[in-house]
Motif scaffolding. Structure first.
Motif, mmCIF file in Angstrom:
data_model
loop_
_atom_site.group_PDB
_atom_site.id
_atom_site.type_symbol
_atom_site.label_atom_id
_atom_site.label_comp_id
_atom_site.label_asym_id
_atom_site.label_seq_id
_atom_site.Cartn_x
_atom_site.Cartn_y
_atom_site.Cartn_z
ATOM 1 N N ILE A 116 28.343 53.666 29.200
ATOM 2 C CA ILE A 116 28.038 54.994 29.752
ATOM 3 C C ILE A 116 26.697 54.903 30.498
ATOM 4 O O ILE A 116 25.731 54.345 29.984
ATOM 5 C CB ILE A 116 27.943 56.045 28.621
ATOM 6 N N GLY A 117 26.670 55.436 31.710
ATOM 7 C CA GLY A 117 25.446 55.380 32.520
ATOM 8 C C GLY A 117 25.329 54.126 33.371
ATOM 9 O O GLY A 117 24.446 54.024 34.224
ATOM 10 N N GLU A 118 26.235 53.175 33.134
ATOM 11 C CA GLU A 118 26.200 51.918 33.881
ATOM 12 C C GLU A 118 26.996 52.084 35.188
ATOM 13 O O GLU A 118 27.981 52.844 35.237
ATOM 14 C CB GLU A 118 26.832 50.818 33.011
ATOM 15 N N VAL A 119 26.573 51.355 36.237
ATOM 16 C CA VAL A 119 27.326 51.363 37.502
ATOM 17 C C VAL A 119 28.736 50.841 37.231
ATOM 18 O O VAL A 119 28.912 49.853 36.522
ATOM 19 C CB VAL A 119 26.633 50.464 38.550
ATOM 20 N N MET A 120 29.736 51.526 37.801
ATOM 21 C CA MET A 120 31.117 51.116 37.574
ATOM 22 C C MET A 120 31.342 49.706 38.115
ATOM 23 O O MET A 120 31.005 49.404 39.265
ATOM 24 C CB MET A 120 32.076 52.105 38.262
ATOM 25 N N ARG A 121 31.920 48.859 37.260
ATOM 26 C CA ARG A 121 32.258 47.500 37.666
ATOM 27 C C ARG A 121 33.310 47.540 38.771
ATOM 28 O O ARG A 121 34.278 48.304 38.696
ATOM 29 C CB ARG A 121 32.785 46.737 36.460
ATOM 30 N N SER A 122 33.162 46.700 39.767
ATOM 31 C CA SER A 122 34.117 46.676 40.869
ATOM 32 C C SER A 122 33.896 45.424 41.682
ATOM 33 O O SER A 122 32.750 45.037 41.921
ATOM 34 C CB SER A 122 33.903 47.907 41.770
ATOM 35 N N VAL A 123 34.956 44.791 42.122
ATOM 36 C CA VAL A 123 34.758 43.752 43.121
ATOM 37 C C VAL A 123 34.598 44.444 44.466
ATOM 38 O O VAL A 123 35.190 45.493 44.718
ATOM 39 C CB VAL A 123 35.890 42.688 43.144
ATOM 40 N N ASP A 164 42.609 26.206 47.027
ATOM 41 C CA ASP A 164 43.918 25.843 47.581
ATOM 42 C C ASP A 164 44.800 27.067 47.776
ATOM 43 O O ASP A 164 45.522 27.180 48.776
ATOM 44 C CB ASP A 164 44.629 24.849 46.643
ATOM 45 N N ALA A 165 44.739 27.980 46.814
ATOM 46 C CA ALA A 165 45.571 29.183 46.914
ATOM 47 C C ALA A 165 45.144 30.014 48.127
ATOM 48 O O ALA A 165 45.992 30.523 48.874
ATOM 49 C CB ALA A 165 45.472 29.999 45.629
ATOM 50 N N LEU A 166 43.831 30.138 48.348
ATOM 51 C CA LEU A 166 43.353 30.907 49.502
ATOM 52 C C LEU A 166 43.785 30.267 50.814
ATOM 53 O O LEU A 166 44.085 30.952 51.793
ATOM 54 C CB LEU A 166 41.828 31.053 49.453
ATOM 55 N N ALA A 188 44.960 40.806 50.139
ATOM 56 C CA ALA A 188 45.894 39.716 50.435
ATOM 57 C C ALA A 188 45.214 38.354 50.373
ATOM 58 O O ALA A 188 45.813 37.369 49.950
ATOM 59 C CB ALA A 188 46.521 39.924 51.810
ATOM 60 N N LEU A 189 43.966 38.283 50.838
ATOM 61 C CA LEU A 189 43.232 37.010 50.785
ATOM 62 C C LEU A 189 42.165 37.071 49.692
ATOM 63 O O LEU A 189 41.108 36.455 49.784
ATOM 64 C CB LEU A 189 42.598 36.701 52.143
ATOM 65 N N GLY A 190 42.467 37.840 48.652
ATOM 66 C CA GLY A 190 41.553 37.991 47.529
ATOM 67 C C GLY A 190 42.336 38.095 46.236
ATOM 68 O O GLY A 190 43.367 37.448 46.090
ATOM 69 N N PRO A 191 41.871 38.935 45.313
ATOM 70 C CA PRO A 191 42.482 38.978 43.980
ATOM 71 C C PRO A 191 43.983 39.256 44.002
ATOM 72 O O PRO A 191 44.734 38.628 43.255
ATOM 73 C CB PRO A 191 41.736 40.120 43.290
ATOM 74 N N ASN A 192 44.429 40.174 44.865
ATOM 75 C CA ASN A 192 45.856 40.506 44.852
ATOM 76 C C ASN A 192 46.706 39.324 45.298
ATOM 77 O O ASN A 192 47.708 38.986 44.669
ATOM 78 C CB ASN A 192 46.146 41.694 45.773
ATOM 79 N N GLY A 193 46.289 38.713 46.409
ATOM 80 C CA GLY A 193 47.032 37.548 46.896
ATOM 81 C C GLY A 193 46.958 36.396 45.919
ATOM 82 O O GLY A 193 47.959 35.728 45.653
ATOM 83 N N LEU A 194 45.765 36.176 45.373
ATOM 84 C CA LEU A 194 45.601 35.084 44.401
ATOM 85 C C LEU A 194 46.462 35.333 43.164
ATOM 86 O O LEU A 194 47.125 34.425 42.656
ATOM 87 C CB LEU A 194 44.125 34.961 43.994
ATOM 88 N N ILE A 245 37.582 41.327 57.063
ATOM 89 C CA ILE A 245 36.910 41.007 55.795
ATOM 90 C C ILE A 245 37.461 41.810 54.620
ATOM 91 O O ILE A 245 37.397 41.370 53.483
ATOM 92 C CB ILE A 245 35.374 41.200 55.894
ATOM 93 N N SER A 246 38.023 42.990 54.896
ATOM 94 C CA SER A 246 38.575 43.779 53.786
ATOM 95 C C SER A 246 39.715 43.042 53.080
ATOM 96 O O SER A 246 39.991 43.294 51.905
ATOM 97 C CB SER A 246 39.075 45.132 54.300
ATOM 98 N N THR A 247 40.385 42.122 53.794
ATOM 99 C CA THR A 247 41.502 41.396 53.154
ATOM 100 C C THR A 247 41.023 40.510 52.016
ATOM 101 O O THR A 247 41.813 40.114 51.165
ATOM 102 C CB THR A 247 42.273 40.516 54.162
ATOM 103 N N ALA A 248 39.706 40.218 51.981
ATOM 104 C CA ALA A 248 39.172 39.414 50.871
ATOM 105 C C ALA A 248 39.279 40.157 49.544
ATOM 106 O O ALA A 248 39.122 39.562 48.476
ATOM 107 C CB ALA A 248 37.720 39.031 51.148
#
Lengths: 334, 334
Positions: free
Chosen positions: A66-73, A287-289, A126-132, A120-123
């Motif tokens: 509580i009070g902490e910045v929300m975690r987010s990539v 390799d996945a990227l 598609a070229l980031g967590p979702n794609g990986l 860059i938003s694709t990181a």
């Protein structure tokens, strides 16, 4: 100078909503200590896993306080660097949180984003967590072979929309479960699915799945758990595999929800069920990227983003994610 | 000449009992056709899987039909042979059923038993399906390493009593769940378990398991399913493995019984759960039998048999198996 942040105000009991967060202003000096970088966030990623991050239930990361910045990539631009590998102007990906600026260590999750490769938003998608996630789950757990039948729940979501296309590229037959007729059309028209089923309007989901997969499902990419998954298990093929990637259909695990036991299916069909957390597969990211970037550049990956404007709207975007009203990867642009 | 057989008379709804079977006399000629052998049964194996074999629920073998001789693995003596590899006097193992004599093809399950190695009845247990199951599950699914913690449900049963000892021989720490204090003592005194818990009298089984495995359970050898297994999942270690070998605690799967969902444990703990059916591992039997025979001959495997006399008493022996009143491998001597 002033930093704008969205912090956790109270812990939701179930789905997080705007009242659980608060936008605050804090002081910040963009002067990184040795080994640190200062980042100006450009895009925030809004993810199903966030519900788990703000819950006290056992999870793969400690709960946001509580009070902490929300975690987010996020994806941001380096505005000051005291790290030898990073320079002002570099685009970076990392767990920089729901805030305008972050001054931070360069942990193993941080990586540079090549703006030449794709927007860059694709990181974050598609070229980031979702794609990986899509690719690594299909390869590492699904071990999907040409001609096999793959079923993906949340088929039109950030992960599912890519997973369907990769499964097709790998020669599989692909069935998607999704929550609206609009998404159903997207699944078959854009995301490579052979068949898509609206689980919300299906009169008998288990029967519809059985009919769609007469030879059984060889790999079940499960993002939902719950009654949706219950309808899939009876149609699993002998020796079938299941990846537990998410549990989006279950609002809370505070008290374990009840459901039909699956042990007899697991035994007689010799199923293998495995939990997947992307953080475990660091070594395979490069390799996945490369594979993902190749498909993207050749136009073989249809990829949608749903972009909400403004840091303060991040909690709302998260709520909409769980409501399933948007299609494609949910982002917030700052 | 006359053959004595025990056939399925009516299909039980749950646990099979003597009234579901019938002893009958049939004609038989002990003159095998080419490729066949005639066998005189000496020992019948009484197995937990039999409940599944007489049920119409989907299983890994077709259900035994009403009026058909009860399926059973047995050890017998070849009394006539028209197969080049078998001679009169050979001791053989196979699915010869609850009957005095069988004239039968030599299917891939049939194998010769070496009476020099150990008492021939052990081919139905420690040097047969139970030992093979124990060893193959620990090696192929558990991949058990020295220093890991293994938990085995039905710890004093035909499979569990051997599995505990093999897990110890492999350097694991071994926790057993069993249904009486007498069996509990057997587990720690004869079957190699470090700790044994009576799940019937435990006031809080989940807490007792958690206390017994402070670093978590790396491998859960699950023969029971149901509430016993529910108490184990919260104590699984990160990256833990589960083999679904049996579902003895569930009386019927006709309607799927309900239980607490496990998907969140599977996801956050990255569990791997896999169904095991011994028939899938034919190719590994010869090496596994060599290992088992070695341990047995060196006196490193304590092995108990519970022998009921008389073919007609096979149904009763089966009921007692499910009641859990006997210890060790349940056999019928003809």
């Amino acid at each position: 100078m002033k930093n704008r942040q969205v912090v956790l105000k109270q812990r939701p009991n179930g789905i997080p909503a705007p009242q659980h967060f608060e936008a605050v202003t804090a002081d910040i000096e963009l002067t990184p200590a040795e080994g640190q970088i200062a980042v100006k966030n450009l895009y925030l990623s809004i993810d199903p896993a966030m519900r788990g991050w703000v819950s006290l239930e056992e999870n793969y990361l400690p709960p946001v306080q509580i009070g902490e910045v929300m975690r987010s990539v996020t994806v941001g631009e380096v505005v000051a660097s005291a790290h030898p590998n990073y320079r002002t102007g570099d685009i970076v990906y990392g767990l920089f949180g729901w805030q305008k600026y972050a001054v931070t260590e360069v942990d193993p999750l941080v990586r540079k984003v090549d703006p030449e490769l794709a927007p860059i938003s694709t990181a974050l998608g598609a070229l980031g967590p979702n794609g990986l996630t899509a690719l690594l789950v299909l390869e590492q757990i699904g071990k999907v072979q040409p001609g096999q039948t793959v079923l993906i729940s949340t088929a039109a979501g950030g992960v599912g929309s890519i997973a369907g296309q990769i499964a097709k590229l790998k020669g599989a037959r692909c069935i998607g479960l999704t929550g609206s007729d609009e998404k159903r059309a997207l699944c078959t028209e854009e995301f490579g699915y052979d068949i898509a089923i609206n689980y919300k309007t299906s009169a008998d989901l288990a029967a519809e799945i059985r009919e769609a997969a007469p030879e059984g499902i060889h790999f079940f990419f499960d993002n939902t758990s719950g009654t949706i998954a219950d309808a899939v298990y009876p149609s699993m093929a002998q020796g079938g595999r299941v990846a537990q990637v998410g549990t989006a259909a279950i609002a809370s695990w505070d008290e374990l929800p009840m459901g039909p036991r699956r042990d007899r299916f697991i035994l007689t069909k010799r199923l293998t069920i495995q939990g997947f957390v992307m953080l475990d597969y660091f070594a395979l990211y490069p390799d996945a990227l490369k594979s993902l970037a190749g498909w993207y550049q050749r136009g073989e990956l249809n990829y949608r983003e749903s972009i909400t404007e403004g840091l303060e709207n991040a909690p709302l975007a998260l709520t909409q994610l769980y409501e399933g009203t948007n299609t494609g990867k949910q982002l917030v642009k700052i």
